[in-house]
Structure formats: C-alpha cells, structure tokens
Write a protein that holds these residues in place. Structure first.
Motif, PDB file in Angstrom:
ATOM      1  N   ILE A 166      -8.144  -4.907   5.231  1.00  0.00           N
ATOM      2  CA  ILE A 166      -7.109  -3.989   4.663  1.00  0.00           C
ATOM      3  C   ILE A 166      -7.924  -2.693   4.248  1.00  0.00           C
ATOM      4  N   ARG A 167      -9.180  -2.816   3.783  1.00  0.00           N
ATOM      5  CA  ARG A 167     -10.002  -1.538   3.738  1.00  0.00           C
ATOM      6  C   ARG A 167     -10.003  -0.807   4.773  1.00  0.00           C
ATOM      7  N   ASP A 168     -10.451  -1.490   5.953  1.00  0.00           N
ATOM      8  CA  ASP A 168     -10.775  -0.815   7.235  1.00  0.00           C
ATOM      9  C   ASP A 168      -9.418  -0.082   7.885  1.00  0.00           C
ATOM     10  N   PHE A 169      -8.369  -0.916   7.676  1.00  0.00           N
ATOM     11  CA  PHE A 169      -6.870  -0.553   8.103  1.00  0.00           C
ATOM     12  C   PHE A 169      -6.772   0.873   7.435  1.00  0.00           C
ATOM     13  N   LYS A 170      -6.797   1.007   5.944  1.00  0.00           N
ATOM     14  CA  LYS A 170      -6.627   1.955   5.165  1.00  0.00           C
ATOM     15  C   LYS A 170      -7.282   3.033   5.609  1.00  0.00           C
ATOM     16  N   SER A 171      -8.529   2.946   5.844  1.00  0.00           N
ATOM     17  CA  SER A 171      -9.809   3.883   6.007  1.00  0.00           C
ATOM     18  C   SER A 171      -9.204   4.501   7.419  1.00  0.00           C
TER      19      SER A 171
ATOM     20  N   SER B 205       0.828  -1.084  -0.006  1.00  0.00           N
ATOM     21  CA  SER B 205       0.030  -0.004   0.076  1.00  0.00           C
ATOM     22  C   SER B 205       0.953   1.294  -0.146  1.00  0.00           C
ATOM     23  N   THR B 206       0.721   1.952  -1.001  1.00  0.00           N
ATOM     24  CA  THR B 206       1.505   3.314  -1.228  1.00  0.00           C
ATOM     25  C   THR B 206       0.757   4.714  -0.765  1.00  0.00           C
ATOM     26  N   ILE B 207       1.301   5.690  -0.414  1.00  0.00           N
ATOM     27  CA  ILE B 207       0.572   6.892  -0.012  1.00  0.00           C
ATOM     28  C   ILE B 207       0.718   7.600  -1.393  1.00  0.00           C
ATOM     29  N   VAL B 208      -0.305   8.281  -1.624  1.00  0.00           N
ATOM     30  CA  VAL B 208      -0.619   9.032  -2.787  1.00  0.00           C
ATOM     31  C   VAL B 208       0.571  10.031  -3.273  1.00  0.00           C
ATOM     32  N   GLY B 209       0.909  10.040  -4.384  1.00  0.00           N
ATOM     33  CA  GLY B 209       2.017  10.920  -5.071  1.00  0.00           C
ATOM     34  C   GLY B 209       3.081  10.348  -4.503  1.00  0.00           C
ATOM     35  N   TRP B 210       3.271   9.227  -3.806  1.00  0.00           N
ATOM     36  CA  TRP B 210       4.748   8.800  -3.283  1.00  0.00           C
ATOM     37  C   TRP B 210       5.059   9.872  -1.966  1.00  0.00           C
TER      38      TRP B 210
ATOM     39  N   TRP C 116      -3.906   7.184   0.821  1.00  0.00           N
ATOM     40  CA  TRP C 116      -3.587   5.956   0.191  1.00  0.00           C
ATOM     41  C   TRP C 116      -3.824   6.033  -1.178  1.00  0.00           C
ATOM     42  N   GLN C 117      -3.011   5.633  -1.894  1.00  0.00           N
ATOM     43  CA  GLN C 117      -3.343   5.157  -3.326  1.00  0.00           C
ATOM     44  C   GLN C 117      -4.495   4.062  -3.528  1.00  0.00           C
ATOM     45  N   GLU C 118      -5.212   3.950  -4.242  1.00  0.00           N
ATOM     46  CA  GLU C 118      -6.399   2.886  -4.287  1.00  0.00           C
ATOM     47  C   GLU C 118      -5.764   1.639  -4.469  1.00  0.00           C
ATOM     48  N   GLY C 119      -6.378   0.528  -3.914  1.00  0.00           N
ATOM     49  CA  GLY C 119      -6.157  -0.898  -4.001  1.00  0.00           C
ATOM     50  C   GLY C 119      -5.042  -1.131  -3.204  1.00  0.00           C
TER      51      GLY C 119
END
Length: 177
Positions: free
Chosen positions: A74-79, A18-23, A117-120
C-alpha cells in the motif's frame, strides 16, 4: 503510520481507506482513475496483493485486501499513484490541482513539493464472514449512497460488476466463505 489503525498480521484480510488530501475530487476523470486501476492490477500480478473488493470514488478509495506485505504494498501503491497523478496534472497543465496538492502538503514533507494522499490508510482487520460481507456491501454501495448511480453494478470503478456480472475493470480474487 500515524494512526490508531495498524497492520497486526500481514496474512489478515483488511478493509482499507485511502483519501486524497483535502478531499480533493481527483478521480472524476478517467485518466486519473486509470492510474488506480493499472496500479492495483500491477500490485495483484507482481506484488502478491490479493484484492477482494474495491471502489474508486472521486476523493478516496476503499479496498478489501490481504497479502504477506500489506503495509509495503500500500505504501508503494500510494507513492507510485501520487507520482503518476502529479505527472499527469503537470502534463495537462492542471495548475489549480497542483496548487492544491502544494497547499495541503504536510510541513514535515521537506523533500516533496506536493502531497496527493492523506497519510495512513486506516487498515481494519476483517476476521469474520459477516464483517466481510458487510464491508463488501459498504464498498459497493458507496456510489449508490452518493447518488452517482442507482445500481451498484453500474459504477465502472468498483468490484460490484465482478460480483454481479463476473467482470470488472480489475480482476479480483475469490475468497472461500
């Protein structure tokens, strides 16, 4: 999920990125890393996530996990972690970081002001022992390859310490090989 990677069977073992948007380099400060540590610990203790290896880098995380509900966890974790990162950024007046989260927000995300987070999360099935060992080595050597430490066991936010010294900042699950 908008990717070619899909959860096929929840009981499988998965390598996840899982990657942060825009790195964006969010995980350069303990306060943000601790959000990940605390959330993964919660997911292990309360949601049934089995965590076999992990690393928190400045812009992304890698996990080796299994569960009966990997996608949902993972969805809940990222949210949850996104909300916490935004909360901390607001509390600490990190206006530049918030502007970047606003800039990288996808247009179809109409109900949110920011995207962290980036999607997926790019789940890849790990079905063989040699692949498991390769993924663990890849995860643990990430900080070494980036030149952040000389020894993988010295990276605090990694399970390398669990494997090498029997302890780390997150308890991990043992797997029988």
């Amino acid at each position: 999920m908008r990717s070619r990677y899909k959860i096929v069977k929840n009981s499988n073992l998965y390598f996840i990125t899982s990657t942060i948007v825009g790195w964006l380099p969010v995980f350069t400060e303990k306060i943000f890393c601790d959000i990940i540590v605390n959330s993964l610990t919660y997911c292990r203790q309360k949601k049934g996530l089995r965590l076999f290896a992990y690393v928190v880098m400045d812009t992304h995380i890698h996990l080796l996990v299994s569960s009966e509900a990997v996608s949902g966890i993972i969805r809940d974790f990222k949210s949850y972690t996104a909300r916490e990162i935004i909360r901390i950024a607001k509390e600490n007046q990190r206006k530049r970081l918030l502007k970047q989260f606003e800039f990288y927000k996808k247009g179809h995300k109409a109900t949110s002001e920011y995207q962290v987070w980036q999607e997926g999360f790019h789940p890849q099935v790990v079905a063989q022992e040699d692949v498991f060992r390769q993924k663990v080595a890849y995860i643990h050597c990430n900080p070494v390859r980036r030149g952040l430490v000389e020894d993988a066991g010295h990276w605090v936010y990694s399970s390398a310490g669990n494997y090498l010294y029997g302890k780390g900042c997150i308890e991990i699950d043992q797997i029988e090989l």
